[in-house]
Design an enzyme around this catalytic site. Structure first.
Site, PDB file in Angstrom:
ATOM      1  N   SER A 256      15.694  -4.860  12.641  1.00  0.00           N
ATOM      2  CA  SER A 256      16.150  -4.506  10.273  1.00  0.00           C
ATOM      3  C   SER A 256      15.198  -2.975   9.743  1.00  0.00           C
ATOM      4  CB  SER A 256      15.394  -5.928   9.541  1.00  0.00           C
ATOM      5  OG  SER A 256      14.288  -6.286  10.219  1.00  0.00           O
TER       6      SER A 256
ATOM      7  N   HIS B 290      22.208  -3.826  13.996  1.00  0.00           N
ATOM      8  CA  HIS B 290      21.313  -4.924  13.360  1.00  0.00           C
ATOM      9  C   HIS B 290      22.566  -6.014  12.601  1.00  0.00           C
ATOM     10  CE1 HIS B 290      19.171  -5.741   8.886  1.00  0.00           C
ATOM     11  NE2 HIS B 290      18.255  -6.554  10.265  1.00  0.00           N
TER      12      HIS B 290
ATOM     13  N   ASN C 184      18.223  -3.171   3.521  1.00  0.00           N
ATOM     14  CA  ASN C 184      16.962  -3.931   3.226  1.00  0.00           C
ATOM     15  C   ASN C 184      16.539  -2.238   2.642  1.00  0.00           C
ATOM     16  OD1 ASN C 184      16.487  -6.012   4.497  1.00  0.00           O
ATOM     17  ND2 ASN C 184      16.325  -5.733   6.856  1.00  0.00           N
TER      18      ASN C 184
ATOM     19  N   GLU D 144      24.976  -3.724  10.258  1.00  0.00           N
ATOM     20  CA  GLU D 144      25.227  -2.330  10.440  1.00  0.00           C
ATOM     21  C   GLU D 144      25.359  -1.697  11.645  1.00  0.00           C
ATOM     22  OE1 GLU D 144      21.615  -1.856   6.574  1.00  0.00           O
ATOM     23  OE2 GLU D 144      21.111  -2.669   8.762  1.00  0.00           O
TER      24      GLU D 144
END
Length: 289
Positions: A122, A143, A194, A155
């Site tokens: 992540s 991800h 994130n 992702e």
């Protein structure tokens, strides 16, 4: 199937790894799940079985489809059993040394030089993992988001070495085979989601830490005032406070901006084992079982 990918391996059978393995099996792929030993492998099997059963009870999956998915899953405690895989997705603990060791080992074990090694990290640099192998052009970030069977986003993160062919293959795999929506990201800590999400969560932690507002009020404010489906501290508990700290530290190491630094309260909670939902207590308390 996506570009001929029919044999998938997943390293790690925790919350994320189990979810990834489940969606692969449900998509009709021959899926091998590798854990650290036979005991952990059985726990991964039980985790996926429980998720499939819940999907059946909720009417999201037929009993026949769930039974078919189970037949496509194999569980092992040895990386050697991934030798014939065409695509392997690493989903171990968010620790750079642990992930690097896995990639270095897979590079030697996986027989097909065209096989792709993907990471579900992540926040960690994909380049670092690719350089632990002799096939950096075949290493990519893939991800997923928790819970994997429910959330539609993936992702795809490309390093400076990731080839165009690898990128096309994994994007096709994620979108056509698994039915996910793909967004592309460059190889920067936190990627797209994130890098935006973690500062928001840390801001909520700092607000609670200062006594400005309670955890319940912070979450209610964002749920009812901004129509968020889940408040920031509930979301942090769901992600796992240890994972939030790991991502924040990766972001801070890369950008050296104070908004990415994990607050002392968050660090103390992790040290105390108050990790959120998975431990039964974080910013909120959760019934076990």
């Amino acid at each position: 199937m996506s570009a001929g990918v029919t044999r998938v391996g997943v390293v790690g059978g925790g919350q994320m790894g189990a979810g990834i393995a489940e969606v692969c099996a449900r998509a009709g792929l021959d899926t091998v799940v590798c854990e650290v030993d036979a005991v952990a492998a059985r726990a991964a099997r039980d985790r996926i079985a429980g998720s499939l059963d819940r999907a059946v009870r909720r009417g999201k999956l037929s009993r026949e489809a769930a039974a078919d998915a189970r037949t496509r899953l194999v569980f092992t405690g040895s990386l050697d059993d991934l030798a014939d895989r065409q695509l392997i997705i690493e989903a171990v603990i968010e620790n750079p040394n642990a992930k690097t060791e896995v990639f270095a080992a897979l590079d030697k074990i996986v027989e097909d030089p065209a096989a792709v090694l993907a990471t579900n990290t992540s926040s960690l640099p994909v380049m670092r993992l690719g350089m632990a192998t002799s096939r950096a052009d075949r290493v990519v970030g893939l991800h997923f988001f928790n819970p994997v069977p429910v959330l539609p986003l993936v992702e795809v993160v490309t390093s400076l070495h990731t080839s165009a062919g690898t990128t096309v293959l994994v994007e096709d795999f994620a979108s056509r085979t698994l039915g996910k929506t793909v967004v592309r990201s460059k190889d920067r800590a936190g990627f797209v989601v994130n890098a935006l999400l973690i500062p928001y969560l840390l801001s909520a932690v700092r607000m609670a830490e200062s006594g400005f507002a309670t955890a319940a009020d912070i979450d209610a404010g964002m749920e009812l005032g901004c129509a968020h489906p889940m408040g920031p501290l509930k979301l942090a508990d769901l992600i796992g406070l240890d994972t939030v700290v790991s991502i924040a530290e990766s972001l801070y190491d890369e950008f050296r901006e104070s908004l990415y630094a994990p607050p002392p309260l968050l660090q103390r909670m992790v040290e105390a084992g108050l990790l959120g939902r998975k431990s039964g207590r974080g910013f909120h308390s959760y019934a076990q079982g």
